[in-house]
Motif scaffolding. Structure first.
Motif, PDB file in Angstrom:
ATOM      1  N   HIS A 179       0.851  -1.178   0.000  1.00 45.36           N
ATOM      2  CA  HIS A 179       0.000   0.000   0.000  1.00 45.36           C
ATOM      3  C   HIS A 179       0.887   1.228   0.000  1.00 45.36           C
ATOM      4  O   HIS A 179       2.049   1.200   0.369  1.00 45.36           O
ATOM      5  CB  HIS A 179      -0.936   0.014   1.210  1.00 45.36           C
ATOM      6  N   ASN A 213      -3.398  -5.432   9.559  1.00 46.26           N
ATOM      7  CA  ASN A 213      -4.205  -4.207   9.528  1.00 46.26           C
ATOM      8  C   ASN A 213      -4.871  -3.964   8.178  1.00 46.26           C
ATOM      9  O   ASN A 213      -5.435  -2.894   7.955  1.00 46.26           O
ATOM     10  CB  ASN A 213      -3.336  -2.989   9.878  1.00 46.26           C
ATOM     11  N   SER A 214      -4.807  -4.926   7.291  1.00 43.99           N
ATOM     12  CA  SER A 214      -5.435  -4.783   5.976  1.00 43.99           C
ATOM     13  C   SER A 214      -6.650  -5.695   5.885  1.00 43.99           C
ATOM     14  O   SER A 214      -6.641  -6.819   6.400  1.00 43.99           O
ATOM     15  CB  SER A 214      -4.440  -5.125   4.864  1.00 43.99           C
ATOM     16  N   TYR A 262      -9.174  -7.197   3.028  1.00 38.10           N
ATOM     17  CA  TYR A 262      -9.332  -7.369   1.587  1.00 38.10           C
ATOM     18  C   TYR A 262     -10.748  -7.821   1.261  1.00 38.10           C
ATOM     19  O   TYR A 262     -11.278  -8.752   1.874  1.00 38.10           O
ATOM     20  CB  TYR A 262      -8.315  -8.380   1.065  1.00 38.10           C
ATOM     21  N   ARG A 282      -7.997  -6.475  -3.874  1.00 39.75           N
ATOM     22  CA  ARG A 282      -7.881  -5.090  -3.403  1.00 39.75           C
ATOM     23  C   ARG A 282      -8.594  -4.963  -2.058  1.00 39.75           C
ATOM     24  O   ARG A 282      -9.621  -5.591  -1.819  1.00 39.75           O
ATOM     25  CB  ARG A 282      -8.492  -4.125  -4.410  1.00 39.75           C
ATOM     26  N   PHE A 321      -6.168  -0.721   3.891  1.00 41.17           N
ATOM     27  CA  PHE A 321      -5.267  -0.707   5.037  1.00 41.17           C
ATOM     28  C   PHE A 321      -5.866   0.258   6.049  1.00 41.17           C
ATOM     29  O   PHE A 321      -6.155   1.416   5.724  1.00 41.17           O
ATOM     30  CB  PHE A 321      -3.869  -0.248   4.628  1.00 41.17           C
ATOM     31  N   SER A 379      -5.009  -1.104  -0.402  1.00 45.33           N
ATOM     32  CA  SER A 379      -3.990  -2.133  -0.231  1.00 45.33           C
ATOM     33  C   SER A 379      -4.244  -3.264  -1.219  1.00 45.33           C
ATOM     34  O   SER A 379      -5.395  -3.532  -1.588  1.00 45.33           O
ATOM     35  CB  SER A 379      -4.021  -2.666   1.209  1.00 45.33           C
ATOM     36  N   SER A 392      -2.964  -7.400  -2.292  1.00 40.90           N
ATOM     37  CA  SER A 392      -2.213  -8.592  -1.901  1.00 40.90           C
ATOM     38  C   SER A 392      -2.670  -9.775  -2.747  1.00 40.90           C
ATOM     39  O   SER A 392      -3.793  -9.784  -3.273  1.00 40.90           O
ATOM     40  CB  SER A 392      -2.413  -8.898  -0.414  1.00 40.90           C
ATOM     41  N   CYS A 417     -10.231   4.834  -2.241  1.00 41.48           N
ATOM     42  CA  CYS A 417     -10.364   4.744  -0.783  1.00 41.48           C
ATOM     43  C   CYS A 417     -11.805   5.024  -0.364  1.00 41.48           C
ATOM     44  O   CYS A 417     -12.386   4.298   0.453  1.00 41.48           O
ATOM     45  CB  CYS A 417      -9.418   5.731  -0.106  1.00 41.48           C
TER      46      CYS A 417
END
Length: 326
Positions: free
Chosen positions: A2, A67-68, A70, A88, A91, A109, A111, A268
């Motif tokens: 992020h 802290n993310s 998804y 997506r 965070f 964020s 991953s 966001c």
């Protein structure tokens, strides 16, 4: 991964930060010290429990990784090859800001997660790699299909540590792959005093295997190893990919995730709206409301530094002041 998404507006000298304000529904505006102390205590207590409890209540929609959070896709994420996809999320970092007010600092964020599919499909994806032409497909498998040693050596490091569940028994137990070895035909063990192969055992208990010459996955401890044919295994859902990304995957991730600051800010806001914080029963129990728009804070544009060229090289000294980003 992020990165920050805040940006400045020169004309208004205000900045849209990537922080979202949270307010108490019964919050007092009085500057009385007792009110401030109560606000401070409430904020501290709330943020101690917020990440874990909010994750629990949203577990069907989001996958938490530290802290993310998804967003679990309804279909598939962005394909990263080798059996993984990009998700997506948000965070989220809890903060107590001026006046002991609660706030959350957020950012987009990304991953990688394993695709939701059978272990055989994952094996095919790994063997296909980043090639455009699909060389390995489950439809090509036959009763006598056997993997070559070089293919096994490629699969072992990729599959070790992957969490799976089985389909031949009605249970939700999750296993972690420890090794890939042998085949269901060649692997034998003692059963009722007789030596039988894994293929024979499954034939007698659960029905004949479709691909008895494919390798087995080993789960459990070394002293109590358990072997499952790959055709009876499914990749566990919402499983994050923790191994190092390959060069092609890193390139694809950067292309997918990179965006300009205004667009990132809109992403966001969109993710916060999808999160639907204010309908969460845990937040309601604390009397907390979270605004969907970013906070507006005072900001300023720093003057650009002067750049000197040619000094010390015997040439004419040139001083430049960057303008408009160049």
């Amino acid at each position: 991964m992020h990165s920050a998404s805040s940006f400045c507006q020169r004309s208004t000298r205000l900045a849209e930060s990537n922080a979202i304000a949270a307010t108490w529904t019964s919050e007092e505006s009085s500057p009385d010290p007792h009110c401030l102390k109560a606000r401070r205590d409430n904020a501290s207590a709330f943020w101690c429990f917020f990440p874990g409890r909010w994750t629990t209540s949203k577990s069907k929609s989001f996958k938490a990784v530290r802290n993310s959070f998804y967003c679990i896709p309804h279909g598939t994420g962005a394909d990263m090859k080798y059996g993984i996809e990009l998700w997506r999320g948000l965070f989220i970092s809890a903060r107590v800001i001026d006046g002991f007010r609660p706030a959350i600092n957020i950012d987009v964020s990304h991953s990688c997660f394993y695709k939701r599919q059978s272990l055989i499909n994952l094996i095919c994806d790994i063997l296909n790699g980043d090639e455009r032409e699909v060389k390995f497909h489950p439809n090509q498998l036959r009763l006598n299909t056997r993997l070559q040693p070089e293919q096994l050596s490629l699969l072992i490091p990729e599959l070790k540590g992957v969490s799976i569940h089985t389909t031949h028994r009605n249970q939700d137990r999750i296993y972690r792959i420890k090794d890939i070895l042998s085949t269901a035909v060649s692997m034998k063990f003692k059963r009722d005093g007789n030596e039988v192969s894994v293929a024979e055992y499954f034939r007698d208990v659960y029905g004949p295997l479709k691909y008895p010459n494919l390798p087995l996955v080993q789960v459990g401890s070394r002293s109590k190893a358990i072997y499952f044919p790959v055709e009876l295994c499914q990749v566990a859902n919402c499983q994050r990919y923790n191994k190092k990304l390959k060069a092609c995957q890193t390139t694809s991730t950067i292309r997918f995730a990179s965006t300009d600051a205004p667009t990132r800010n809109l992403k966001c806001i969109d993710m916060v709206k999808k999160s639907n914080f204010n309908s969460d029963p845990f937040l309601k129990s604390f009397g907390v409301q979270i605004k969907a728009e970013p906070m507006i804070v005072d900001g300023r544009v720093l003057p650009p530094p002067r750049l000197e060229y040619g000094k010390g090289n015997g040439g004419r000294q040139i001083i430049l002041t960057p303008k408009d980003g160049a």
